[in-house]
Design a protein around this motif. Sequence first.
Motif, PDB file in Angstrom:
ATOM      1  N   THR A 119       0.833  -1.193   0.000  1.00 57.47           N
ATOM      2  CA  THR A 119       0.000   0.000   0.000  1.00 57.47           C
ATOM      3  C   THR A 119       0.870   1.246   0.000  1.00 57.47           C
ATOM      4  O   THR A 119       2.090   1.183  -0.028  1.00 57.47           O
ATOM      5  N   CYS A 120       0.219   2.352   0.055  1.00 59.79           N
ATOM      6  CA  CYS A 120       0.848   3.666   0.083  1.00 59.79           C
ATOM      7  C   CYS A 120       0.835   4.166   1.526  1.00 59.79           C
ATOM      8  O   CYS A 120      -0.192   4.073   2.201  1.00 59.79           O
ATOM      9  N   THR A 121       1.955   4.670   1.996  1.00 58.73           N
ATOM     10  CA  THR A 121       2.036   5.189   3.356  1.00 58.73           C
ATOM     11  C   THR A 121       0.965   6.245   3.603  1.00 58.73           C
ATOM     12  O   THR A 121       0.324   6.267   4.648  1.00 58.73           O
ATOM     13  N   HIS A 122       0.745   7.112   2.628  1.00 63.18           N
ATOM     14  CA  HIS A 122      -0.226   8.189   2.791  1.00 63.18           C
ATOM     15  C   HIS A 122      -1.650   7.642   2.905  1.00 63.18           C
ATOM     16  O   HIS A 122      -2.457   8.141   3.682  1.00 63.18           O
ATOM     17  N   LEU A 123      -1.950   6.610   2.152  1.00 52.59           N
ATOM     18  CA  LEU A 123      -3.266   5.980   2.243  1.00 52.59           C
ATOM     19  C   LEU A 123      -3.449   5.338   3.611  1.00 52.59           C
ATOM     20  O   LEU A 123      -4.503   5.483   4.243  1.00 52.59           O
ATOM     21  N   SER A 124      -2.428   4.661   4.097  1.00 50.69           N
ATOM     22  CA  SER A 124      -2.487   4.055   5.432  1.00 50.69           C
ATOM     23  C   SER A 124      -2.707   5.120   6.498  1.00 50.69           C
ATOM     24  O   SER A 124      -3.495   4.937   7.419  1.00 50.69           O
ATOM     25  N   GLU A 125      -1.987   6.240   6.384  1.00 49.86           N
ATOM     26  CA  GLU A 125      -2.142   7.332   7.339  1.00 49.86           C
ATOM     27  C   GLU A 125      -3.554   7.923   7.293  1.00 49.86           C
ATOM     28  O   GLU A 125      -4.082   8.357   8.309  1.00 49.86           O
ATOM     29  N   LEU A 126      -4.149   7.954   6.126  1.00 52.09           N
ATOM     30  CA  LEU A 126      -5.475   8.545   5.955  1.00 52.09           C
ATOM     31  C   LEU A 126      -6.576   7.703   6.597  1.00 52.09           C
ATOM     32  O   LEU A 126      -7.631   8.231   6.977  1.00 52.09           O
ATOM     33  N   LEU A 127      -6.337   6.415   6.765  1.00 50.15           N
ATOM     34  CA  LEU A 127      -7.328   5.555   7.420  1.00 50.15           C
ATOM     35  C   LEU A 127      -7.628   6.012   8.848  1.00 50.15           C
ATOM     36  O   LEU A 127      -8.765   5.928   9.302  1.00 50.15           O
ATOM     37  N   GLY A 128      -6.612   6.506   9.570  1.00 50.34           N
ATOM     38  CA  GLY A 128      -6.804   6.948  10.952  1.00 50.34           C
ATOM     39  C   GLY A 128      -7.838   8.047  11.078  1.00 50.34           C
ATOM     40  O   GLY A 128      -8.870   7.880  11.756  1.00 50.34           O
ATOM     41  N   PRO A 129      -7.638   9.205  10.428  1.00 49.03           N
ATOM     42  CA  PRO A 129      -8.645  10.258  10.528  1.00 49.03           C
ATOM     43  C   PRO A 129      -9.987   9.870   9.913  1.00 49.03           C
ATOM     44  O   PRO A 129     -11.041  10.311  10.373  1.00 49.03           O
ATOM     45  N   ALA A 130      -9.970   9.010   8.893  1.00 46.59           N
ATOM     46  CA  ALA A 130     -11.234   8.574   8.285  1.00 46.59           C
ATOM     47  C   ALA A 130     -12.074   7.806   9.294  1.00 46.59           C
ATOM     48  O   ALA A 130     -13.275   8.049   9.439  1.00 46.59           O
ATOM     49  N   VAL A 131     -11.451   6.892  10.024  1.00 45.21           N
ATOM     50  CA  VAL A 131     -12.185   6.077  10.989  1.00 45.21           C
ATOM     51  C   VAL A 131     -12.660   6.914  12.174  1.00 45.21           C
ATOM     52  O   VAL A 131     -13.791   6.768  12.626  1.00 45.21           O
TER      53      VAL A 131
END
Length: 191
Positions: A119-131
Amino acid sequence: MNEESSERRRRMHKRTVECDGYLRDDGLWEVEARLIDTKPFAQQDRYRGELKPGEPVHDIALRLAVDDGMTIVEAETIMRSTPFPTCIEVEPILQRLVGERIGKGWRALVRQKIGPLETCTHLSELLGPAVTALFQTMSYGKTPEGGGSLDNQRSSTERPFFIGGCHSWRTDGPIVAEMFPQFSAKRPAGA
């Protein structure tokens, strides 16, 4: 933070994360999250040519739809701007989370289902605020007008997900003792 100290510092990068939560007509809860990285100066990109000031280096978005039990029903990624053409290859990766439940152990589950090189680090990081935005989206329930964020959960016999999740919601603290005494571990004074 204050913009007035510009004579002592120079902005070199800006990251914007924006999340929007929705209750859909079909009863599902949905969150859209977007991460945009920009530079305030022109730059040369090996694959995209010249990027003007403010033009996104990264523009990455995700969408999750969940049911009332926080089980993921739909997941989507959109890689609008990326520094490398191979970045878009990760767009389907969030599909691995469909059918999984967001809750205790969520981060470990994501690491188990999606390896760091998949995956992409930025996509992984974005999961936190999304959840966390998704939790906020659901906090007032499906009929929120005029109510408090906890009205639909106060008499719950099942411990709400947020209890034990932060300082204010610790089980031995005053907030849980007052608002959710059935889940409180706070000892009475003098005990």
